[in-house]
Design a protein around this motif. Sequence first.
Motif, short mmCIF file in Angstrom:
data_model
loop_
_atom_site.label_atom_id
_atom_site.label_comp_id
_atom_site.label_asym_id
_atom_site.label_seq_id
_atom_site.Cartn_x
_atom_site.Cartn_y
_atom_site.Cartn_z
N PRO A 121 -35.74 -26.56 61.29
CA PRO A 121 -35.98 -27.29 60.04
C PRO A 121 -36.72 -28.60 60.30
N THR A 122 -37.88 -28.76 59.67
CA THR A 122 -38.65 -30.00 59.84
C THR A 122 -38.92 -30.72 58.53
N ARG A 123 -38.94 -30.00 57.43
CA ARG A 123 -39.15 -30.62 56.12
C ARG A 123 -38.04 -30.19 55.18
N TRP A 124 -37.43 -31.18 54.55
CA TRP A 124 -36.31 -30.92 53.65
C TRP A 124 -36.61 -31.48 52.27
N VAL A 125 -36.21 -30.75 51.24
CA VAL A 125 -36.22 -31.24 49.87
C VAL A 125 -34.84 -30.87 49.31
N SER A 126 -34.15 -31.86 48.74
CA SER A 126 -32.81 -31.58 48.24
C SER A 126 -32.49 -32.46 47.04
N SER A 127 -31.58 -31.97 46.23
CA SER A 127 -31.17 -32.74 45.08
C SER A 127 -29.84 -32.22 44.55
N ASP A 128 -29.10 -33.14 43.96
CA ASP A 128 -27.91 -32.79 43.18
C ASP A 128 -28.14 -33.41 41.82
N LEU A 129 -28.27 -32.55 40.80
CA LEU A 129 -28.55 -33.03 39.46
C LEU A 129 -27.30 -33.35 38.67
N GLY A 130 -26.14 -33.19 39.32
CA GLY A 130 -24.89 -33.49 38.65
C GLY A 130 -24.50 -32.41 37.67
N GLN A 131 -23.59 -32.74 36.80
CA GLN A 131 -23.18 -31.81 35.76
C GLN A 131 -24.02 -32.04 34.53
N VAL A 132 -24.60 -30.99 34.02
CA VAL A 132 -25.47 -31.11 32.85
C VAL A 132 -24.70 -30.69 31.62
#
Length: 141
Positions: free
Chosen positions: A130-141
């Motif tokens: 792994p060299t490039r990461w994209v991540s997110s937590d948008l929470g509870q919608v």
Amino acid sequence: MALSRTEREQFLAEPHIAALSVSAGDDRAPLTVPIWYEYSPGGDIWIMTGRDSRKAELIAAAGRFSLMVDRVEPTIRYVSVEGPVVSVAPAVREQLESISARYLPAEKVDGYVEDAWKNHREQVVFHMRPTRWVSSDLGQV
């Protein structure tokens, strides 16, 4: 909100079904398929696929691939990772047992492994760094 390094690595280490994407050439969209994978935080990712499969052919040609995993509960979260292939080797039964145990109920593993090892075509294992990461937590919608 982006995940911290620890959060994204821990999330990727969970047994999600990944979407694997690999270049299919200049005149095609990337090949994107579901796949089982193994990952431990800080290490390489590995996947297993048929030696003569289109996936294997495209990964070998591109020399890299990406995986994306997600969930929708308890929060909307995803991790996408890309990197180069760092090794390719014929699969061994122990790898099939390990990855099967990650995804299947314990009582199903032995039967699945026996059938798959006997009836699926020859498998190979690709290790990706792994060299490039994209991540997110948008929470509870």
